[in-house]
Design a protein around this motif. Structure first.
Motif: not given
Length: 244
Positions: A53, A56-57, A60, A77-78, A80-81, A84-85, A105
């Motif tokens: 997670w 991806r910071y 993104s 963004l958190h 979305e990431n 995705a993870v 989240s």
């Protein structure tokens, strides 16, 4: 007042990076993922998910820095990431109660400070205005600061600038909001790349070591890689340099 050798100006305000520098994000996020997996009846490795997670910071945020994507907050963004993870781990987020997923989240709003932070920040506040200069958005920072019991003179989130560090305008506009020249503002961070961005934008710089930010296997930011104005072991150590 402390005078920066790099900017040749007296430092009049101190701004802090937040995740990793002030708060122990990894322990908090691992605990939140563990809680989520138990509630959701999953079998996941919380440390592995936390690291993926966080990985991806920065990627993104890059399309926003370059203008390829309009600004969205770190909360977005958190989320979305995280999705995705989870998808990459074979877990489909749409299966879960939205409230349960949102709590995970928003775990970035419930992180504990490193043990030295509160006392060190209080020491600095006696002589300087202090606050976070973070890639987090303002609402996130307010919740996080209240949870961690950190008191600030100013809170500068990414939504104030509609961009993300190390975009130079973030650092320079922060100084403008404070009514100061960039050289009169010090950014304190545990990350050499953040300090590189701050120096390029004309700010003074302070490095604080966080050798366990990424756990026992951390390989980056174990030493200062630049000739930063102050290199410290902790926030109170930093205060010893700056409060004379």
């Amino acid at each position: 007042m402390f005078t920066s050798l790099s900017t040749r100006r007296a430092v009049r305000a101190i701004l802090f990076d937040t995740f990793g520098t002030l708060v122990d994000w990894r322990s908090g996020i691992v605990a939140a993922i563990d809680e989520f997996t138990v509630s959701a009846g999953l079998h996941l490795d919380p440390e592995r998910i936390a690291d993926k997670w966080r990985a991806r910071y920065q990627p993104s945020m890059e399309p926003i820095r370059t203008g390829e994507r309009d600004y969205v907050t770190l909360d977005v963004l958190h989320d979305e990431n995280l999705r995705a993870v989870l998808n990459d781990s074979g877990v489909h987020p749409e299966r879960f109660d939205a409230e349960l997923l949102e709590r995970l989240s928003r775990a970035w709003r419930r992180l504990r400070p490193w043990p030295d932070v509160a006392g060190g920040v209080d020491q600095l506040r006696r002589s300087y205005p202090v606050g976070p200069l973070s890639n987090a958005n303002t609402a996130l920072l307010i919740d996080l600061s209240r949870f961690a019991k950190l008191s600030w003179d100013v809170v500068l989130g990414s939504d104030v600038f509609r961009s993300y560090k190390p975009d130079p305008k973030v650092y320079r506009r922060a100084a403008t909001f404070l009514g100061l020249d960039p050289g009169e503002v010090m950014l304190v961070a545990a990350h050499n790349d953040d300090l590189t961005g701050a120096r390029r934008a004309g700010l003074a710089t302070g490095f604080v070591l966080r050798a366990n930010e990424y756990g026992a296997g951390q390989v980056s930011d174990l030493t200062a890689t630049g000739d930063w104005d102050v290199i410290a072991r902790s926030v109170p150590d930093l205060a010893q340099w700056l409060v004379r």
